[in-house]
Motif scaffolding. Structure first.
Motif, PDB file in Angstrom:
ATOM      1  N   VAL A  84      30.610  29.354  30.124  1.00  0.00           N
ATOM      2  CA  VAL A  84      30.900  29.771  31.574  1.00  0.00           C
ATOM      3  C   VAL A  84      29.923  30.311  32.502  1.00  0.00           C
ATOM      4  O   VAL A  84      29.255  31.229  32.076  1.00  0.00           O
ATOM      5  CB  VAL A  84      32.139  30.536  31.641  1.00  0.00           C
ATOM      6  N   THR A  85      29.178  29.413  33.255  1.00  0.00           N
ATOM      7  CA  THR A  85      28.063  30.653  34.055  1.00  0.00           C
ATOM      8  C   THR A  85      28.559  31.237  35.077  1.00  0.00           C
ATOM      9  O   THR A  85      27.521  31.907  35.819  1.00  0.00           O
ATOM     10  CB  THR A  85      26.863  29.125  34.319  1.00  0.00           C
ATOM     11  N   GLN A  86      29.486  30.811  36.414  1.00  0.00           N
ATOM     12  CA  GLN A  86      30.217  31.633  36.715  1.00  0.00           C
ATOM     13  C   GLN A  86      31.641  31.365  37.185  1.00  0.00           C
ATOM     14  O   GLN A  86      32.438  30.010  36.932  1.00  0.00           O
ATOM     15  CB  GLN A  86      29.429  31.145  38.746  1.00  0.00           C
ATOM     16  N   VAL A  87      32.281  32.429  37.613  1.00  0.00           N
ATOM     17  CA  VAL A  87      33.291  31.873  37.655  1.00  0.00           C
ATOM     18  C   VAL A  87      34.225  32.324  39.812  1.00  0.00           C
ATOM     19  O   VAL A  87      33.131  33.611  39.454  1.00  0.00           O
ATOM     20  CB  VAL A  87      34.874  33.352  37.071  1.00  0.00           C
ATOM     21  N   ILE A  88      34.542  31.643  39.922  1.00  0.00           N
ATOM     22  CA  ILE A  88      34.852  31.871  41.396  1.00  0.00           C
ATOM     23  C   ILE A  88      35.916  31.822  41.516  1.00  0.00           C
ATOM     24  O   ILE A  88      37.411  31.157  41.797  1.00  0.00           O
ATOM     25  CB  ILE A  88      34.259  30.768  42.019  1.00  0.00           C
ATOM     26  N   TYR A  89      36.389  33.517  42.329  1.00  0.00           N
ATOM     27  CA  TYR A  89      37.775  34.217  42.287  1.00  0.00           C
ATOM     28  C   TYR A  89      37.802  34.801  43.381  1.00  0.00           C
ATOM     29  O   TYR A  89      37.640  35.831  43.134  1.00  0.00           O
ATOM     30  CB  TYR A  89      38.217  33.857  40.718  1.00  0.00           C
ATOM     31  N   PRO A  90      38.750  34.872  44.299  1.00  0.00           N
ATOM     32  CA  PRO A  90      38.658  36.452  45.411  1.00  0.00           C
ATOM     33  C   PRO A  90      39.067  37.426  44.517  1.00  0.00           C
ATOM     34  O   PRO A  90      38.696  38.119  45.124  1.00  0.00           O
ATOM     35  CB  PRO A  90      39.505  35.287  46.302  1.00  0.00           C
ATOM     36  N   GLY A  91      39.935  37.238  44.097  1.00  0.00           N
ATOM     37  CA  GLY A  91      40.570  38.614  42.918  1.00  0.00           C
ATOM     38  C   GLY A  91      39.013  38.811  42.431  1.00  0.00           C
ATOM     39  O   GLY A  91      39.602  40.923  42.245  1.00  0.00           O
ATOM     40  N   LEU A  92      37.985  38.720  42.015  1.00  0.00           N
ATOM     41  CA  LEU A  92      36.679  39.330  41.542  1.00  0.00           C
ATOM     42  C   LEU A  92      36.643  40.406  42.433  1.00  0.00           C
ATOM     43  O   LEU A  92      36.049  39.825  43.556  1.00  0.00           O
ATOM     44  CB  LEU A  92      36.380  38.530  40.846  1.00  0.00           C
ATOM     45  N   GLU A  93      36.140  41.443  42.339  1.00  0.00           N
ATOM     46  CA  GLU A  93      35.111  42.389  43.207  1.00  0.00           C
ATOM     47  C   GLU A  93      33.953  41.940  42.920  1.00  0.00           C
ATOM     48  O   GLU A  93      33.037  41.695  44.739  1.00  0.00           O
ATOM     49  CB  GLU A  93      34.696  43.745  42.639  1.00  0.00           C
ATOM     50  N   GLU A  94      33.118  40.939  42.777  1.00  0.00           N
ATOM     51  CA  GLU A  94      31.956  40.298  42.751  1.00  0.00           C
ATOM     52  C   GLU A  94      31.871  39.474  43.416  1.00  0.00           C
ATOM     53  O   GLU A  94      30.776  38.846  43.917  1.00  0.00           O
ATOM     54  CB  GLU A  94      30.776  40.290  40.989  1.00  0.00           C
ATOM     55  N   HIS A  95      32.949  38.314  44.079  1.00  0.00           N
ATOM     56  CA  HIS A  95      33.277  37.666  44.946  1.00  0.00           C
ATOM     57  C   HIS A  95      32.545  37.756  46.286  1.00  0.00           C
ATOM     58  O   HIS A  95      32.716  38.640  46.995  1.00  0.00           O
ATOM     59  CB  HIS A  95      34.607  37.386  44.153  1.00  0.00           C
ATOM     60  N   ALA A  96      32.422  37.369  47.032  1.00  0.00           N
ATOM     61  CA  ALA A  96      31.093  37.971  47.963  1.00  0.00           C
ATOM     62  C   ALA A  96      31.643  37.631  48.939  1.00  0.00           C
ATOM     63  O   ALA A  96      32.070  38.312  50.412  1.00  0.00           O
ATOM     64  CB  ALA A  96      29.980  36.585  48.600  1.00  0.00           C
ATOM     65  N   GLY A  97      32.823  37.003  49.438  1.00  0.00           N
ATOM     66  CA  GLY A  97      34.594  37.482  49.954  1.00  0.00           C
ATOM     67  C   GLY A  97      35.578  38.699  49.886  1.00  0.00           C
ATOM     68  O   GLY A  97      36.559  38.604  50.421  1.00  0.00           O
ATOM     69  N   HIS A  98      35.303  39.465  49.033  1.00  0.00           N
ATOM     70  CA  HIS A  98      37.063  39.523  48.356  1.00  0.00           C
ATOM     71  C   HIS A  98      37.405  41.227  48.760  1.00  0.00           C
ATOM     72  O   HIS A  98      37.777  41.042  49.262  1.00  0.00           O
ATOM     73  CB  HIS A  98      36.094  40.325  46.698  1.00  0.00           C
ATOM     74  N   GLU A  99      36.866  41.497  50.065  1.00  0.00           N
ATOM     75  CA  GLU A  99      36.565  42.919  50.796  1.00  0.00           C
ATOM     76  C   GLU A  99      37.087  41.940  51.638  1.00  0.00           C
ATOM     77  O   GLU A  99      38.443  42.515  52.424  1.00  0.00           O
ATOM     78  CB  GLU A  99      35.570  43.529  51.207  1.00  0.00           C
ATOM     79  N   VAL A 100      36.941  41.125  52.270  1.00  0.00           N
ATOM     80  CA  VAL A 100      37.755  40.780  53.307  1.00  0.00           C
ATOM     81  C   VAL A 100      39.270  39.689  53.173  1.00  0.00           C
ATOM     82  O   VAL A 100      40.254  39.779  53.734  1.00  0.00           O
ATOM     83  CB  VAL A 100      37.039  39.601  54.380  1.00  0.00           C
ATOM     84  N   ALA A 101      38.825  39.387  52.062  1.00  0.00           N
ATOM     85  CA  ALA A 101      40.373  39.232  51.131  1.00  0.00           C
ATOM     86  C   ALA A 101      41.007  40.248  50.870  1.00  0.00           C
ATOM     87  O   ALA A 101      42.612  39.482  51.113  1.00  0.00           O
ATOM     88  CB  ALA A 101      40.234  37.615  50.460  1.00  0.00           C
ATOM     89  N   ALA A 102      40.915  40.978  50.104  1.00  0.00           N
ATOM     90  CA  ALA A 102      41.776  41.992  49.947  1.00  0.00           C
ATOM     91  C   ALA A 102      42.317  41.980  51.465  1.00  0.00           C
ATOM     92  O   ALA A 102      43.717  42.821  51.392  1.00  0.00           O
ATOM     93  CB  ALA A 102      40.737  43.232  49.526  1.00  0.00           C
ATOM     94  N   ARG A 103      41.622  42.498  52.668  1.00  0.00           N
ATOM     95  CA  ARG A 103      42.065  43.220  53.771  1.00  0.00           C
ATOM     96  C   ARG A 103      43.528  41.609  54.288  1.00  0.00           C
ATOM     97  O   ARG A 103      44.252  42.690  55.338  1.00  0.00           O
ATOM     98  CB  ARG A 103      41.275  42.555  54.520  1.00  0.00           C
TER      99      ARG A 103
END
Length: 404
Positions: free
Chosen positions: A299-318
């Motif tokens: 796997v070369t990339q995983v896209i999931y908002p729950g991962l801290e490396e996801h660009a939108g993680h902080e907004v999603a968590a909020r």
């Protein structure tokens, strides 16, 4: 002996699961049935001309089973009024016809669901409505795309399908409000259990209830929920003579007629009752699978908002109480992506999402084939998972053997 009709209970202050199970669904007055009946009926006896019982005259206009679903959906989303449709796209088409006119303009996601984009571009485009695709994580880009006096709708998906982009609903609501535009949020992926867009400033929420709300891959449907006090775009009068958004949607729902049938409404209502417990399991399974995929060499990339490396993680968590059951990942080549899709056994190769069973698909050739060749085209090595509620160990083992 006569039995007085009980007064419907007000569930406003109850918790989410209590409202999902009870709002709009008080026991049947005639029999005491604890589940709303399926009113499989087209027309209703009138007590003299215009003497309607409960306001029912013809089931395109209103049906008691659909009313129960619409009230439950409005309660689940914290909105003023809900509307149930034959599909998610029927719901989208209805709200757009209610708020747009030829010559108007929309701001839409640059990674929108393919069916939504087809509606924007190939149905409303020839009708004279223009659209600008924008990265909705970029607030400056949204502001720059607004055309003063012409932009009447800002359309948001968060998370998006299939790239799971995250948008700041509250911030975009402020931009839309300043422009006199209506903010529509597609809340299908998050569901009302994990995210409440109306409380963040959205005017209307749209769902494909086929997905998580129905939850069992046995019904097609859609819904709109309108916020309390939501108005049409500045300068637009509705067909009923008011500027209320709910009034305009109600008129168009009846005039166009793409309503949910009573059995479909009943199935969707049944699914809504267990949404909370299902979303907890969808989310926990998906989080564990995302961590498994991050560590896999194929796997070369995983896209999931729950991962801290996801660009939108902080907004999603909020703005979300959980990160949901959808994961996308990349394999490095189209051939590898297709191979993985062909090899799974617990994950079923199929379109759609949100059911209790796990699904796998290749968006480029399946759900998003309609945007091939456009700026919304998805990577050809992308695989999308709808993680179900099966045992986690079986799901991980299945992906492991498919990726091996």
């Amino acid at each position: 002996m006569t039995t007085d009709t009980p007064t419907p209970h007000d569930w406003t202050d109850a918790g989410f699961s209590t409202r999902a199970i009870h709002a709009g669904q008080d026991p049947d007055a005639a029999t005491g049935a604890v589940v709303p009946p399926i009113y499989q009926v087209s027309t209703y006896k009138q007590d003299g001309v215009g003497g309607l019982r409960g306001g029912y005259e013809y089931s395109r206009s209103a049906n008691p089973t659909r009313t129960a679903l619409e009230q439950a959906l409005a309660s689940a989303e914290g909105g003023a009024r809900g509307f149930a449709f034959a599909s998610g796209l029927a719901a989208e088409d209805t709200v757009l016809r209610a708020v747009l006119r030829p010559g108007d303009h929309m701001v839409v996601p640059d990674d929108a669901y393919g069916g939504s984009y087809r509606l924007f571009a190939r149905v409303f485009g020839p009708w004279g409505v223009e659209h600008t695709p924008v990265d909705l994580s970029d607030l400056d880009a949204i502001s720059a795309a607004i055309e003063p006096g012409r932009t009447k709708v800002v359309w948001v998906e968060t998370p998006t399908n299939p790239l799971l982009g995250i948008s700041d609903i509250a911030a975009i609501a402020a931009i839309a409000r300043a422009a006199g535009a209506v903010l529509v949020v597609d809340n299908t992926f998050a569901t009302p259990y994990l995210q409440q867009p109306l409380s963040l400033g959205a005017d209307v929420v749209v769902h494909s209830t086929t997905k998580y709300i129905g939850g069992h891959s046995d019904v097609v449907g859609g819904a709109l929920v309108v916020a309390e006090g939501a108005q049409l775009p500045v300068g637009l009068d509705g067909p009923t003579g008011t500027t209320g958004l709910a009034d305009a949607v109600a008129f168009h729902q009846n005039a166009s007629g793409a309503v949910a049938g009573p059995f479909d409404a009943w199935l969707t209502l049944r699914g809504l009752k267990t949404l909370a417990v299902r979303m907890e399991r969808h989310s926990s399974n998906a989080a564990a699978i995302a961590r498994f995929l991050v560590g896999h060499s194929a796997v070369t990339q995983v896209i999931y908002p729950g991962l801290e490396e996801h660009a939108g993680h902080e907004v999603a968590a909020r703005q979300m109480s959980g990160f949901g059951g959808m994961i996308s990942f990349r394999t490095g080549s189209r051939a590898k992506a297709l191979d993985v899709c062909a090899r799974t056994r617990v994950f079923t190769l199929a379109e759609s999402l949100g059911g209790v069973e796990s699904l796998i698909e290749h968006p480029g050739q399946m759900t998003h084939a309609s945007v091939a060749g456009s700026m919304l085209e998805v990577p050809d090595d992308l695989v999308r998972l709808s993680v179900g509620i099966e045992d986690l160990a079986d799901l991980v083992a299945d992906l492991g053997q498919a990726l091996a």
